[in-house]
Design a protein around this motif. Structure first.
Motif, PDB file in Angstrom:
ATOM      1  N   GLU A  95       0.643  -1.305   0.137  1.00 25.32           N
ATOM      2  CA  GLU A  95       0.194  -0.092   0.261  1.00 25.32           C
ATOM      3  C   GLU A  95       0.589   1.083   0.003  1.00 25.32           C
ATOM      4  O   GLU A  95       0.325   1.979  -0.514  1.00 25.32           O
ATOM      5  N   ARG A  96       2.121   1.218   0.629  1.00 25.64           N
ATOM      6  CA  ARG A  96       3.005   2.045   1.143  1.00 25.64           C
ATOM      7  C   ARG A  96       3.667   2.762  -0.261  1.00 25.64           C
ATOM      8  O   ARG A  96       3.522   3.464  -0.615  1.00 25.64           O
ATOM      9  N   PHE A  97       3.931   1.380  -0.996  1.00 23.37           N
ATOM     10  CA  PHE A  97       5.524   1.143  -1.643  1.00 23.37           C
ATOM     11  C   PHE A  97       5.360   2.281  -2.839  1.00 23.37           C
ATOM     12  O   PHE A  97       6.482   2.894  -2.844  1.00 23.37           O
ATOM     13  N   LEU A 253      16.320   5.693  -1.198  1.00 28.38           N
ATOM     14  CA  LEU A 253      15.091   6.165  -1.210  1.00 28.38           C
ATOM     15  C   LEU A 253      14.254   5.224  -1.649  1.00 28.38           C
ATOM     16  O   LEU A 253      13.207   5.518  -0.735  1.00 28.38           O
ATOM     17  N   LEU A 254      14.048   4.335  -1.811  1.00 29.04           N
ATOM     18  CA  LEU A 254      13.582   3.023  -1.769  1.00 29.04           C
ATOM     19  C   LEU A 254      13.705   2.318  -0.320  1.00 29.04           C
ATOM     20  O   LEU A 254      11.982   1.953  -0.364  1.00 29.04           O
ATOM     21  N   GLY A 255      14.023   2.930   0.739  1.00 27.86           N
ATOM     22  CA  GLY A 255      14.209   2.594   1.774  1.00 27.86           C
ATOM     23  C   GLY A 255      13.262   3.372   2.630  1.00 27.86           C
ATOM     24  O   GLY A 255      13.102   3.280   3.659  1.00 27.86           O
ATOM     25  N   GLY A 256      12.888   4.573   1.981  1.00 24.60           N
ATOM     26  CA  GLY A 256      11.826   5.189   2.862  1.00 24.60           C
ATOM     27  C   GLY A 256      12.608   6.543   2.734  1.00 24.60           C
ATOM     28  O   GLY A 256      13.992   6.507   3.236  1.00 24.60           O
ATOM     29  N   ALA A 257      12.034   8.216   3.278  1.00 21.03           N
ATOM     30  CA  ALA A 257      13.117   9.142   3.187  1.00 21.03           C
ATOM     31  C   ALA A 257      12.036   9.685   4.694  1.00 21.03           C
ATOM     32  O   ALA A 257      11.052  10.372   4.117  1.00 21.03           O
ATOM     33  N   VAL A 258      12.543   9.495   5.629  1.00 24.28           N
ATOM     34  CA  VAL A 258      11.537   9.835   7.102  1.00 24.28           C
ATOM     35  C   VAL A 258      11.008  11.336   7.137  1.00 24.28           C
ATOM     36  O   VAL A 258       9.916  11.798   7.123  1.00 24.28           O
ATOM     37  N   LEU A 259      11.592  11.800   7.141  1.00 21.35           N
ATOM     38  CA  LEU A 259      11.491  12.963   7.495  1.00 21.35           C
ATOM     39  C   LEU A 259      11.473  14.194   6.364  1.00 21.35           C
ATOM     40  O   LEU A 259       9.797  14.691   7.362  1.00 21.35           O
ATOM     41  N   LEU A 269       6.805   4.466   3.169  1.00 19.11           N
ATOM     42  CA  LEU A 269       8.236   3.627   3.579  1.00 19.11           C
ATOM     43  C   LEU A 269       8.345   4.406   5.033  1.00 19.11           C
ATOM     44  O   LEU A 269       8.310   2.828   5.940  1.00 19.11           O
ATOM     45  N   GLY A 270       9.221   4.769   4.626  1.00 19.28           N
ATOM     46  CA  GLY A 270      10.257   5.659   5.598  1.00 19.28           C
ATOM     47  C   GLY A 270       9.096   5.906   6.942  1.00 19.28           C
ATOM     48  O   GLY A 270       9.723   5.706   7.912  1.00 19.28           O
ATOM     49  N   ARG A 271       8.183   6.638   6.480  1.00 20.82           N
ATOM     50  CA  ARG A 271       7.171   6.550   8.514  1.00 20.82           C
ATOM     51  C   ARG A 271       6.335   5.244   8.963  1.00 20.82           C
ATOM     52  O   ARG A 271       6.661   4.777   9.743  1.00 20.82           O
ATOM     53  N   LEU A 272       6.422   4.263   7.805  1.00 22.67           N
ATOM     54  CA  LEU A 272       5.836   3.011   8.080  1.00 22.67           C
ATOM     55  C   LEU A 272       6.574   2.529   9.111  1.00 22.67           C
ATOM     56  O   LEU A 272       6.500   1.537  10.169  1.00 22.67           O
ATOM     57  N   VAL A 273       7.728   2.188   8.543  1.00 21.91           N
ATOM     58  CA  VAL A 273       9.163   1.654   9.479  1.00 21.91           C
ATOM     59  C   VAL A 273       9.603   2.022  10.395  1.00 21.91           C
ATOM     60  O   VAL A 273       9.002   1.274  11.724  1.00 21.91           O
ATOM     61  N   LEU A 274       9.229   3.385  10.465  1.00 22.73           N
ATOM     62  CA  LEU A 274       9.207   4.490  12.181  1.00 22.73           C
ATOM     63  C   LEU A 274       8.313   4.070  12.658  1.00 22.73           C
ATOM     64  O   LEU A 274       8.797   3.684  14.511  1.00 22.73           O
ATOM     65  N   ASP A 275       7.194   4.176  12.680  1.00 24.15           N
ATOM     66  CA  ASP A 275       5.855   3.849  12.788  1.00 24.15           C
ATOM     67  C   ASP A 275       6.224   2.372  14.050  1.00 24.15           C
ATOM     68  O   ASP A 275       5.992   2.022  14.616  1.00 24.15           O
TER      69      ASP A 275
END
Lengths: 320, 581
Positions: A95-97, A253-259, A269-275
């Motif tokens: 869903e996030r990807f 970048l594919l790993g997500g960019a949290v900030l 995806l970044g926020r998903l991993v963080l959460d």
């Protein structure tokens, strides 16, 4: 294509290693899943209730056993159920990807469209004022954290032009392309800024090397005009390091960019991993990390194939 | 009649302040259509810069023409001063009126483009050809330089061709649009001697066919003799002598020309071979080094699902022995296995079969202090971060010794012996010239008092006059310390001056071995004959070579392949050659 099969055969091994690492690492973080899930209410649980919950999630068993169960699931295409979302992990990730992939691709486009010409331009005007200007700009780009860039862009646009970035519920590209691009362009520029700076620096130095090579002199001795010397003879030879760098950055970048996802309120995806980490959602963290590792390997493979396309001297899979 | 090219009082400088870094200081010459001018000089003499100033490629290397004119007569008899021409005008002239070929064919072609594309480019730029026409023209250009199977080769990228073939491609590219002037900047220096002869023959033939003028830059006076009409000798940016070929070579006026002619080792077909050591039967019992059936094969890697296609038979069944105070030269072309042999003897590669023993009786390996080595490139073989004293201490430490007063005394003595000032112990390699560095490498090799020194192309990278002095030093050291030399080289003239015996290697095997005078004056194997006849020489300046398009045979053999046992024929007390089938 024996090279391809050989590379693909290393995929499972790397995935196995990554999964073991993350499985152990997440469980070494202090705090437990039940406390994280229930927050203050966890204090109200009786030890028996706690145990029942732990038993329900399977986290009362030794790590090795947990891992084994999880691994068996993976082989059946089941990455487990996310406790936070109450849905299968794979579904949550997929869903996030698309957002993350779109963001990464757009950032890379920004980086290459700005960085390559800037680097090439600087290299051809080596040590002149314009070269210096490009280098200073690239230095600033590389050393400024991207949340600062992001905030500055938002501030400049809203204060200067009264334009506010399109916020609110995220709209997928296929649903409403215009609204989607309106939401994505600023994050992409923000991420692409530092990326472009790296591309500029590396393409400048690679071009400088190549421009003093013998075959460039040969091209000039044939009367090849300057533009053609640069774009046709020199640039293809200077692209290898640019491709390497772009591959690595794109993989990140594919790993997500949290900030940046946080600043622009994007569900990536970044926020998903963080959460997931904050919630001790073990299954989700594992699934995400595995997914990210897989992407990284695919990107590396693509980078290697691009090398072959760029330079006939690189013959993968042949002896030597 | 106006000359095709007339250069007068050309001055060229480099860097931010060209006047202070003047490299070419007032050079003048004229060149008529169809004529060949050879510019001769050592590195740093300004010969290449002079040539690059003519088509103004010097601008791209940071050079600047300070003053002077370079007048080119264009078709239609208009005269253009190239020294003042603008870049767009120059782009029209380069490739169409002035072609150029360079020293290193391996790096002078674009590695990512096919050779067809690179040749076609000239036709597209200057003749306006496109598509099939351009391809056909490129094929004709390859035919002209006698590349067999041209249509197929157009699709090759440079990494798929040998150095000699690539230089032909370069020539084809440079001559694509029939320029009236070809500038050849040391076009054969990086090539093997038989390939060099081929390229020289090709250039001479193309010159006759097209009537183009040529500027031929070289450091090798022997080569000049075969191709030039006029010679210009350059030293430190000035033309010290110029004139007709015969005048300059036979009646040199300037001391530097005489020095150059004297310093260059001319090949004299064995007459200049050394005679200061003769093998005697008593000594034969205890050679410094005995090599017995040395074989080195490298397995060619296969894929996961593929078997290895075989092995490269780099060195095949080599036998020889080397006496103390004797020099054995190993000659051959690139890929003949001569360097692999040297490396095996140093223990740097493991022999597949066979072996060797030094006089100490032990099987030599990488830690045997009695075998030492001097490498080809003195710029690359000294660690730039180490001081001279550390460089010289290195072999002692590697052999397990301690650096003490005695070691330091030996360092000082050796430096003095190889002709370096004693106070250089505290200096770094970059503070020395090429010749001095090679002396340093020799001193390093002698630190452990070896009995055998392997010299792998040890003087090839040096200028001729430096080369002569280093060779002299090597001969003196040999007498003084009773050293045995294994001298690996491709340069027959140098070999003639240092070798007592010669082993000729071809495709990994010795094809002929014997005393230097016999092998050089009376070669028996067809390959040795070919090798020797390819050596450029002043005596044989009018001899022409037949063009030969044979490629060196591949050394990759299928698994389990064993070469047939060699039959040897004797041609003297110490001279034998392999019988040919």
């Amino acid at each position: 294509m024996s090279y391809l099969t050989r590379r693909l055969s290393t995929f499972p091994l790397v995935m196995l290693g990554v999964s073991i690492l993350v499985f152990v690492a997440i469980r070494m973080v202090p705090g437990d899943a039940i406390t994280a899930m229930l927050g203050t209410e966890a204090g109200l649980l009786t030890p028996a209730q706690r145990e029942a919950l732990a038993n329900y999630f399977g986290i009362d068993q030794p790590i090795a056993v947990q891992y084994w169960h999880w691994l068996l699931g993976v082989f059946r295409g089941d990455l487990g159920i996310s406790v936070t979302y109450g849905k299968p992990v794979l579904g949550v990730i997929l869903e996030r990807f698309p957002l993350t992939l779109q963001l990464a691709l757009m950032s890379m486009c920004v980086a290459l469209l700005v960085g390559l010409p800037a680097g090439v331009f600087a290299a051809t005007r080596n040590e002149k004022m314009s070269d210096l200007a490009v280098r200073i700009f690239a230095m600033i780009g590389q050393s400024t954290p991207n949340f600062v860039v992001g905030l500055l862009i938002i501030y400049a646009l809203s204060a200067g032009f009264g334009i506010l970035p399109t916020m609110g519920e995220f709209t997928p590209l296929l649903v409403d392309p215009l609204r989607n691009l309106g939401q994505m362009i600023l994050p992409a520029v923000t991420l692409g800024f530092a990326f472009a700076a790296s591309v500029t620096r590396i393409s400048r130095s690679a071009m400088l090397d190549v421009l003093s090579d013998d075959y460039v002199r040969t091209a000039r001795s044939k009367g090849v005009p300057k533009r053609s010397v640069i774009w046709r003879h020199a640039l293809p030879n200077a692209l290898i390091p640019v491709v390497t760098l772009s591959g690595v950055e794109f993989g990140y970048l594919l790993g997500g960019a949290v900030l940046v996802e946080q600043i622009y309120a994007l569900p990536g995806l970044g926020r998903l991993v963080l959460d997931a980490i904050l919630q001790r959602d073990y299954a989700l963290v594992q699934g995400c990390v595995l997914f990210i590792a897989f992407n990284f390997m695919v990107v590396n493979l693509i980078v290697d194939l691009v090398y072959v396309a760029l330079d006939p001297r690189i013959r993968l899979g042949e002896g030597g | 009649m106006t000359p095709l090219l007339s250069v007068s009082n050309l001055r060229v400088g480099f860097g931010r302040n060209p006047l202070e870094n003047e490299v070419v200081r007032g050079v003048s010459f004229e060149l008529a259509a169809g004529e060949t001018l050879a510019i001769v000089g050592e590195s740093g003499s300004g010969k290449s810069v002079t040539a690059l100033s003519i088509n103004r490629l010097v601008d791209f290397g940071g050079g600047k023409i300070i003053s002077g004119t370079v007048n080119l007569a264009r078709t239609g008899n208009s005269i253009l001063d190239l020294a003042k021409a603008d870049e767009p005008v120059l782009e029209k002239i380069r490739g169409s009126e002035i072609g150029m070929i360079f020293q290193e064919p391996m790096t002078s072609l674009n590695p990512v483009l096919t050779i067809g594309t690179q040749i076609e480019e000239s036709f597209r730029l200057h003749r306006g050809l496109t598509g099939k026409q351009a391809t056909a023209a490129a094929k004709d250009a390859l035919d002209r330089v006698r590349i067999p199977d041209a249509a197929r080769r157009l699709k090759y990228t440079p990494n798929q061709l040998s150095g000699g073939m690539l230089q032909r491609v370069m020539i084809a590219t440079a001559l694509a649009c029939n320029p009236r002037l070809l500038i050849a900047d040391e076009p054969t220096t990086a090539l093997d001697v038989t390939v060099q002869a081929q390229i020289m023959a090709l250039l001479a033939q193309l010159k006759r066919e097209t009537g183009m003028a040529m500027i031929f830059i070289t450091h090798d006076i022997g080569l000049v003799a075969g191709i030039a009409d006029k010679v210009m000798v350059m030293q430190a940016g000035e033309a010290v002598e110029q004139g007709g070929l015969g005048d300059v070579l036979d009646r040199p006026q300037h001391p530097y020309t005489r020095h150059l002619l004297g310093a260059v080792p001319h090949f004299e077909s064995g007459r200049a071979a050394r005679s200061d050591y003769v093998r005697d039967q008593l000594e034969m019992a205890s050679p410094a080094l005995r090599v017995d059936g040395l074989t080195v094969r490298f397995k060619v890697a296969g894929g996961v699902f593929r078997r290895s296609p075989g092995s490269v038979h780099a060195v095949e069944n080599i036998d020889f022995d080397l006496m103390p105070r004797e020099t054995l030269a190993i000659v051959g072309e690139s890929g003949s296995g001569k360097s692999t042999t040297a490396r095996a003897i140093l223990g740097l590669v493991h022999p597949t079969r066979g072996g060797f023993a030094t006089h100490t009786g032990r099987i030599a390996d990488a830690t045997d202090p009695s075998v030492q080595m001097v490498f080809q490139n003195p710029y690359a073989s000294l660690n730039p971060r180490l001081r001279v004293d550390s460089i010289l201490a290195e072999p002692v430490i590697a052999a397990g010794g301690r650096v003490n007063g005695e070691t330091r005394a030996r360092m000082a003595a050796l430096l003095k012996r190889v002709g370096l000032p004693e106070n250089c112990l505290e200096r770094y390699p970059h503070q020395f010239s090429g010749g001095q560095r090679q002396r340093l490498c020799i001193a390093r090799a002698l630190m452990l008092n070896p009995s055998i020194v392997v010299l792998d192309e040890a003087v090839s990278a040096l200028d001729v006059s430096v080369q002569a002095k280093v060779l002299e030093l090597l001969v003196d050291l040999q007498r003084e310390y009773g050293l045995a030399y294994l001298f690996v080289s491709h340069d027959m003239a140098v070999v003639e001056r240092i070798a007592h015996r010669i082993a000729v290697l071809y495709a990994g095997e010795i094809v002929e071995i014997g005393d230097a005078a016999s092998v050089l004056s009376n070669p028996q194997h067809s390959y040795t004959k070919r090798l020797i006849s390819a050596v450029p020489s002043i005596d044989r300046r009018n001899q022409h070579f037949e063009l030969d398009t044979r490629q060196v045979p591949s050394l990759v053999r299928p698994p389990g392949f064993e070469p047939p046992v060699a039959q040897w024929r004797s041609f003297g007390p110490d001279h034998r050659a392999r019988a040919e089938v």
